[in-house]
Structures are given as structure tokens and as C-alpha cells.
Design an enzyme around this catalytic site. Sequence first.
Site, mmCIF file in Angstrom:
data_model
loop_
_atom_site.group_PDB
_atom_site.id
_atom_site.type_symbol
_atom_site.label_atom_id
_atom_site.label_comp_id
_atom_site.label_asym_id
_atom_site.label_seq_id
_atom_site.Cartn_x
_atom_site.Cartn_y
_atom_site.Cartn_z
ATOM 1 N N HIS A 171 0.805 -1.211 0.000
ATOM 2 C CA HIS A 171 0.000 0.000 0.000
ATOM 3 C C HIS A 171 0.845 1.272 0.000
ATOM 4 O O HIS A 171 0.327 2.355 -0.278
ATOM 5 C CB HIS A 171 -0.931 0.013 1.217
ATOM 6 C CG HIS A 171 -1.992 -1.049 1.169
ATOM 7 N ND1 HIS A 171 -3.297 -0.782 0.825
ATOM 8 C CD2 HIS A 171 -1.936 -2.392 1.388
ATOM 9 C CE1 HIS A 171 -4.007 -1.901 0.853
ATOM 10 N NE2 HIS A 171 -3.203 -2.893 1.197
ATOM 11 N N ASP A 383 3.715 9.530 -0.989
ATOM 12 C CA ASP A 383 2.526 8.803 -0.559
ATOM 13 C C ASP A 383 2.239 7.698 -1.560
ATOM 14 O O ASP A 383 2.338 7.925 -2.775
ATOM 15 C CB ASP A 383 1.324 9.746 -0.465
ATOM 16 C CG ASP A 383 0.412 9.429 0.705
ATOM 17 O OD1 ASP A 383 0.444 8.271 1.166
ATOM 18 O OD2 ASP A 383 -0.325 10.325 1.155
#
Length: 776
Positions: A171, A383
Site C-alpha cells: 500500500h 505517498d
Amino acid sequence: MSTAPTTPQTFDFVVVSNRLPVDRVSDPASAGGEEWRRSPGGLVTALHPIMQRTRGAWVGWHGAPDEVLTDFDHDGMRLVPVALSAAEVSTYYEGFSNATLWPLFHDVIAPPEYHRTWWDAYRDVNQRFAKECARVAAPNATVWVQDYQLLLVPALLRQLRPDVKIGFFLHIPFPPAELFAQLPWRRAVLEGMLGASLLGFQRESDTANFLRCVRRFAQRPVKAKQVQVEMSDGRTRLVRADTFPISIDTDVIKKLAIDPEVIKRAQLIRESLGNRKIILGVDRLDYTKGIRHRIKAYGELLNDRSVSVEDVALIQVASPSRERVSSYVQLREDVELAVGRINGNFDTLEHTAIRYLHHSYPMKEMVALYLAADVMLVTALRDGMNLVAKEYVAARQDETGVLILSEFAGAADDLPTAILTNPHDIGGMKEDILHALTMSDDEAQRRMKRMRRQVLANDIDRWSNDFLGRLEKAIEDCPASEIIHPSDGSGEAARAVVANADETHGLPLTEDRRVSVRRHLAEAESLLVALDFDGVVSPIVPRAEDARPLPRTHAAIEKLTALPNVQVAFVSGRSLASLRSCASPSAEVALIGSHGAEQHIPGTARPHVLTLAKEQEQTLARAERVFKDVARKYNGAWVEIKPAGVVLHVRQVTEDDQEQASVEAMQRIYVEVPQAHLSRGKSVVEVAVLKAHKGEGLETLREAYSPASILFMGDDVTDENGFAALSQGPGQPDVGVKVGPGATGAAVRLDTPEDVAEFLEELWQERSGSSADSAL
């Protein structure tokens, strides 16, 4: 091979993550004064229906140290708690997971710590997770392992249960090889991940970084996003790595966005702030989120009097995170100090500059904030995805609002019509904020409409279905194409066939397929032929200034240019001046230079004059000094200056020193010029100050000429953005051709520039024949 358990307590679908999908909450009405409640979040929402349909189990830690729980059922799922001691929470979780891997995988924004005791705990806990999976997985079950806390589980589980199908999804970002090289246990981590049959990543760059690390540090053969892994019985297993950008549960957001209570709450928020323009930031309090950078930019706008507290307010939600970790404690102090200073300098009795909220809020309140905000500010320094950006877009039912999005967040790939910003460039971010605050309604609606179309079409259900569908396909292909038998007499030929087995990634252009592709392009109503220069039109040569088109290729381009409804373009990393000098294009050939930053498009009213801000010129000057300093140390290295970039060329450096020179240059740029856009191609390292790539160049050409089909041919990693911009595959109009070896998103592959010349000649012959037929 161990015997798979066959008791009724085994399950066909098993999810493994660091935490169970439930939270323990107080409930005076229950027997023990507590109850389990399903956790919020997209992953749980996406997988819960699948687990109910398939008798699923979820393996994870339940959140309390030094407590052992037995398996239990909740909301149609079997939950399998993994016990962790307080010491393991400190070493495995807070230590190796969040003080070693987290900062390393986020571009070393904070320095990672490397401790052998942490590694030992991480390995032991991963083994415990793998054993619990092996215990509850039914024969031939599907096991989906989640995220960076469990990188070793796939290989450990495969040792215990070779019958199960294993997928893994990361992720967070996967770092470039130059940073991953720091990890003392880098090979063990890669081997752990390679226990899966399918590995999923958020961005194409993450997938490429992983494959490059596998090739470099695990010494595994890699081709077309596939890795060959030797098995204990002498056979070779094929592991696939690909990109699956995660998304959100759009239905939940959409329903809340039209809820009268939520709409009323949004109106009250606006009224409480005096109906000013509202800028909103929503983040976990984490050093990767760029909260300090956005507060600094906003404070400077107030100081410059570009905005005022009477007209604009910033709401910053910073939910608590890892409050026992010292770097997070320091971050909170820094943020609160900055907020206090700005409010102290600019607040009035009626207006506050920044509303800082160190809380977590339920989704209902978050959607109200999304509806209240005129501008959403997402400035992550790095991110994996950032789902807040997608939640904001999904909530904007009226297609208003402006999203400012960090180009270092994975969401930037999915939402290119947001205002993409470099959070390291405070001056640039200030300009982006002012642009957002003053943007016309038409422009804002046009941008938001495109983003909503992407988010609503690619929700969390599609993400999970895409991944699990590919995992099943990988397993189904196993007998014919995933397992290679070294003793079957086929040798290297068999390996080559298997390595190119995926028809969407560089299938060799066999004669039958060559005819099919050529006919498809010849019959297109209008055609754009877009060509990279070096390695496609011209062979790679030691000195870049000596490159010239192959005579056959030059002649074929001239003939194609003369055909009706055919436009030819060069799409290159070279500057326009270099392209004109080396390619000698005719006046009708369009030129996209500097990876899209420079454009010359004849026949259209699209002049493009490249201008740089003073800060961009200063960035280039710093990068030039770094590259020249590196070049002086390596004989044959030289530096090229472009209008919007600086390039270090190492092709003439000795083969043994090329990698070392490139790595040294990249590491120094990361440290000394962090605001620059850094990329690496074949024997080059490039810094650019404009965010441009060949995919954007192709989109510019598509808008200019509106071709029915596009043919794009490229050879370098920088061409992958171009292939990603195409609509290619069965039933699609465009065709991408990779020239030479390497993992690719192109549909087909040619070997050499000589093959390109032959293909273009054949295309001209077929297209000119089709034109003649049409004329008759």
C-alpha cells in the site's frame, strides 16, 4: 509438502494484515462491557463481501499487547488473532516496520534506523503470521497478504503450504534501488515478497523500482514484469508484478454527500468561518504528509498579503498517529508551534487564520468538511496513493471545488487534471494555492468533471476484483506457462516464450501479428506516427550529437508524411534544438522535446514558448553543479544543458563505473536538490524543473490532430509514460511498440532500429495502397 488441514475450521479465502478489521470499543450493555466493531476503511469494505461469499478468514493482530485470544466470528468473517508481546510491538511494529521500512520506503524523508534486534523480531513475527495462515487456509485456498509489515510472509507461507495461491499488495511506495540499497536485509525482503504469485503496487514507478531491485540485489531474471524464481525441485516459478492503484468506496461517499444532515453541517461549517474561502487539509499527523510545508506556504501568503484572514481560512485536520514514536512527537510540536505563530501574527478578533484540529472524525463529518471546502490541499512529500484526494473528488457532486495534489502522491497518476504541485517548492505551492483560489468556475468544473469520471469508474470494488482476477489467472496459467521445466529439452527457447507470455506486455511482433497490426494502422481513418529518436529512429551511438536517422527510416518517414491523413512526430527527451540538428525533420514533422516540455506542432495554432521562473533556474544551476562535480570523477561522463533540464551522460564511462556514477549522481540530487524532478534512462540521469513526460506529449499531439489511431515506438524507460497514455490492446485504436529488451507496457515489441525501418516501410506500402483503394 505439508498436509493441508481439512477440518471445518479452514477457509477458502484468507486475508492477512497487521491489524484485524475490527476495533474493540466500550459497550456497557454487553456481558464484558466491551464489543468488537468493524473498522472503517476501504480495504475492509472491499473485502468483506468476498469473505462472506467464500467463507473467509482474516488473520491479524487485535491491537492489545500481551493478550492471547482464540479465533472468533464477527459479521460473517472468521477472525484469527495473532498475539504480540509489548516487546514485539516495540521492535517489530514501532521499530522495524515504522522506523526502518516506513521512512526508507518514503524516500528517506526521515532517516531510517537499522537494528539487528528489530530485524530478528520482524522475521519472528512474520513467521507467526505465516503459521496462522497455514493453519486456517483450506486446500488450494487464496491468501492475500497486505502491506509492508508482512513482507516476509509470502515466502514463509509458501514453505509451509505450497498448495495455496498467494497474492501480495504493497500500500506504500516501493523505493528506487539507490535507496533500497541501504537496507542490510534487502535480499531477504525481496525473496520474502517473491513467495507470492502476484505482487501489486500503487504506481508504475513502484513496480519498476521493485523489478529493478530484484534484478540488482536478488540477481533474478526479470522480463516483461515477470521474475523467474528457482524452486527447490529444480523447476522455475514465474512471479508477476504489476500496478493496481487502490481507490475508495465511492457509494458511501456519494450517499453521504447528498444526505440533508451532511449538507446542513457543511453549511454550518462555512457560516462559522464567516463564509470565507476555505482551504482544507486532512491527514494523519505524519512527516510524509507535508503538513509543515503547506502551513509554511499559507503563512507566507498571509505575510505577503496575497491572501487575508478576512477572505481565506485554512482548516487542518491532523489525526493522531504513532504518538509513542519520538519523531512523531517532535512533528506534532513543530506543527503546533507553526500554527500558533501564524495565528498569533494574523488572527483578528473575528477571524482565525488556521483552524488546527488534532482529532479523528467519522466519515460523516469528513464529507461535510469536503463539501464545505473550496480548495482541497494534499501536499504529501511521498505517498503510496492518498485516498483523501479521491474522497474529496467523490464528494463533489456538483462538480465544483479545486484539488491541489502533490505530484509525489500516487493519486497524481489517476487525477492528472488536479493542480499538481511540488511540495518541496514553497514558492510554486503558493502560486498553485492562489491559482486555485482565483480559478474560474468553468475551469474548475472542467477539471473536477474529469477527476470524478475517473474516481467513480475505478472504485474499491474494481481494485479488489482486478487484483484477485489477475491472481486467479496467474494460477490458472501455472501448468502451461508459469512453471518452466529445465530438463524438458526446450532450454532457453522455452524460457523466452514464457517470459513473453503476457500478450499485453511486449509480445514479439511475429509475422501474423505484424500483418494484423500493420493492417489495423493502415485502415485507420487518420493516423499519428510518434517516434522516439535515440534507439528507435537512430541507433544508440557513443556521442549523442553524432546520432542520425537510419537512411531507410528517414526515407520511410518522408513517405509517410506525404500521405493524406497521416501525421508524423518525434517525441524525445532531447531538446528541440538537438532534435532539429540530429533528426533533420521536414517542416511537416511535429516535434515534442525535453520529454514534453518543448513543443513544435506545425499546422496548428499552438505556439509553445518555454519560460522558467527564477527559482526553477536556480534549481537547474544547482543540479548542473552536482552533475559536473560527478562528471569530473568519471572519465567519459559529460553534462548536457537543456532549456528545462540538465542531463548527466555516462554512456562513454567504463561499463564497471556507469552504475556507480549514476547512483552517486542520484543520491546527491536527492539530498542537495530535493525539489527537482529526477529520472533515469539508458546511460543517463536527468533533472528537470518542469513536470513533463512523453505521455503528456502524446496527449498534446492527440488534442492537436485528433487522430483515429496512434502508433508510438520507444526504447527507453522514459517511453513507458507514452505507452501508458495509449488506448491499446484488443479492440483499442492505438499501438505501442517497445524497441529492444526490458519490461514494458507496450503491446508489441521489435528488436532493433533496423526492424523499425522495415516496419515503417511496410506501413507506408500498406497505407498508400489503402489510400489508393479509397481514391478509386
